[in-house]
Write a protein that holds these residues in place. Structure first.
Motif, mmCIF file in Angstrom:
data_model
loop_
_atom_site.group_PDB
_atom_site.id
_atom_site.type_symbol
_atom_site.label_atom_id
_atom_site.label_comp_id
_atom_site.label_asym_id
_atom_site.label_seq_id
_atom_site.Cartn_x
_atom_site.Cartn_y
_atom_site.Cartn_z
ATOM 1 N N VAL A 1 -8.626 -28.193 30.737
ATOM 2 C CA VAL A 1 -7.766 -28.083 31.531
ATOM 3 C C VAL A 1 -8.284 -27.676 32.770
ATOM 4 O O VAL A 1 -8.206 -27.928 33.842
ATOM 5 C CB VAL A 1 -6.429 -27.227 31.207
ATOM 6 N N LEU A 2 -9.223 -26.491 32.509
ATOM 7 C CA LEU A 2 -9.939 -25.654 33.775
ATOM 8 C C LEU A 2 -10.854 -26.823 34.344
ATOM 9 O O LEU A 2 -11.082 -26.742 35.545
ATOM 10 C CB LEU A 2 -10.799 -24.657 33.419
ATOM 11 N N ILE A 3 -11.349 -27.532 33.318
ATOM 12 C CA ILE A 3 -12.492 -28.478 34.201
ATOM 13 C C ILE A 3 -11.636 -29.718 34.972
ATOM 14 O O ILE A 3 -12.427 -29.942 35.821
ATOM 15 C CB ILE A 3 -13.476 -29.184 32.849
ATOM 16 N N GLU A 4 -10.778 -30.088 34.279
ATOM 17 C CA GLU A 4 -9.978 -30.963 35.106
ATOM 18 C C GLU A 4 -9.673 -30.730 36.437
ATOM 19 O O GLU A 4 -9.633 -31.364 37.384
ATOM 20 C CB GLU A 4 -9.072 -31.830 34.265
ATOM 21 N N ARG A 5 -8.988 -29.418 36.593
ATOM 22 C CA ARG A 5 -8.467 -28.908 37.925
ATOM 23 C C ARG A 5 -9.745 -28.663 38.861
ATOM 24 O O ARG A 5 -9.681 -29.300 40.140
ATOM 25 C CB ARG A 5 -7.751 -27.492 37.568
ATOM 26 N N ALA A 6 -10.766 -28.159 38.428
ATOM 27 C CA ALA A 6 -11.728 -27.762 39.234
ATOM 28 C C ALA A 6 -12.472 -29.284 39.710
ATOM 29 O O ALA A 6 -12.862 -29.274 40.851
ATOM 30 C CB ALA A 6 -12.854 -27.000 38.706
ATOM 31 N N ALA A 7 -12.561 -30.200 38.794
ATOM 32 C CA ALA A 7 -13.160 -31.518 39.195
ATOM 33 C C ALA A 7 -12.388 -32.138 39.993
ATOM 34 O O ALA A 7 -12.951 -32.693 41.258
ATOM 35 C CB ALA A 7 -13.525 -32.343 37.835
ATOM 36 N N LYS A 8 -11.233 -32.197 40.026
ATOM 37 C CA LYS A 8 -10.200 -32.895 40.986
ATOM 38 C C LYS A 8 -10.321 -32.118 42.372
ATOM 39 O O LYS A 8 -10.509 -33.055 43.279
ATOM 40 C CB LYS A 8 -8.716 -32.632 40.452
ATOM 41 N N ILE A 9 -10.473 -31.115 42.504
ATOM 42 C CA ILE A 9 -10.827 -30.616 43.831
ATOM 43 C C ILE A 9 -12.078 -31.010 44.484
ATOM 44 O O ILE A 9 -12.082 -31.395 45.524
ATOM 45 C CB ILE A 9 -10.618 -29.033 43.755
ATOM 46 N N ARG A 10 -13.105 -30.833 43.492
ATOM 47 C CA ARG A 10 -14.449 -31.348 44.182
ATOM 48 C C ARG A 10 -14.572 -32.816 44.506
ATOM 49 O O ARG A 10 -14.998 -33.170 45.448
ATOM 50 C CB ARG A 10 -15.518 -30.882 42.974
ATOM 51 N N LEU A 11 -13.855 -33.795 43.751
ATOM 52 C CA LEU A 11 -13.798 -34.990 43.848
ATOM 53 C C LEU A 11 -12.984 -35.243 45.058
ATOM 54 O O LEU A 11 -13.348 -36.070 46.048
ATOM 55 C CB LEU A 11 -13.106 -35.805 42.665
ATOM 56 N N LYS A 12 -11.823 -34.677 45.305
ATOM 57 C CA LYS A 12 -10.974 -34.709 46.564
ATOM 58 C C LYS A 12 -12.038 -34.438 47.898
ATOM 59 O O LYS A 12 -11.794 -35.131 48.786
ATOM 60 C CB LYS A 12 -9.782 -33.809 46.686
#
Length: 68
Positions: free
Chosen positions: A51-62
């Motif tokens: 969950v933490l990986i997905e949240r951080a990765a979404k921010i970075r991808l955006k």
């Protein structure tokens, strides 16, 4: 969370992010997820790592896609 289960969860995160960010090349998504995973790899509680990986990765991808 067992390492095998964690690996499957991380693979699922990659799949969801590839679908959510179709303009992001899959290798970029994999790289960002890997970096986020490594940043959390030493944590004692593993249940929330995907969950933490997905949240951080979404921010970075955006952020990454805004720059292109």
């Amino acid at each position: 969370m067992a390492k095998e289960d964690e690996g499957q969860a991380v693979a699922a995160v990659i799949g969801r992010l590839v679908n959510k960010f179709p303009n992001a090349p899959r290798p970029l998504v994999e790289e960002i997820v890997s970096e986020e995973y490594n940043a959390l790899n030493d944590g004692p509680i593993r249940d929330y790592v995907p969950v933490l990986i997905e949240r951080a990765a979404k921010i970075r991808l955006k952020d990454s896609l805004k720059r292109t």
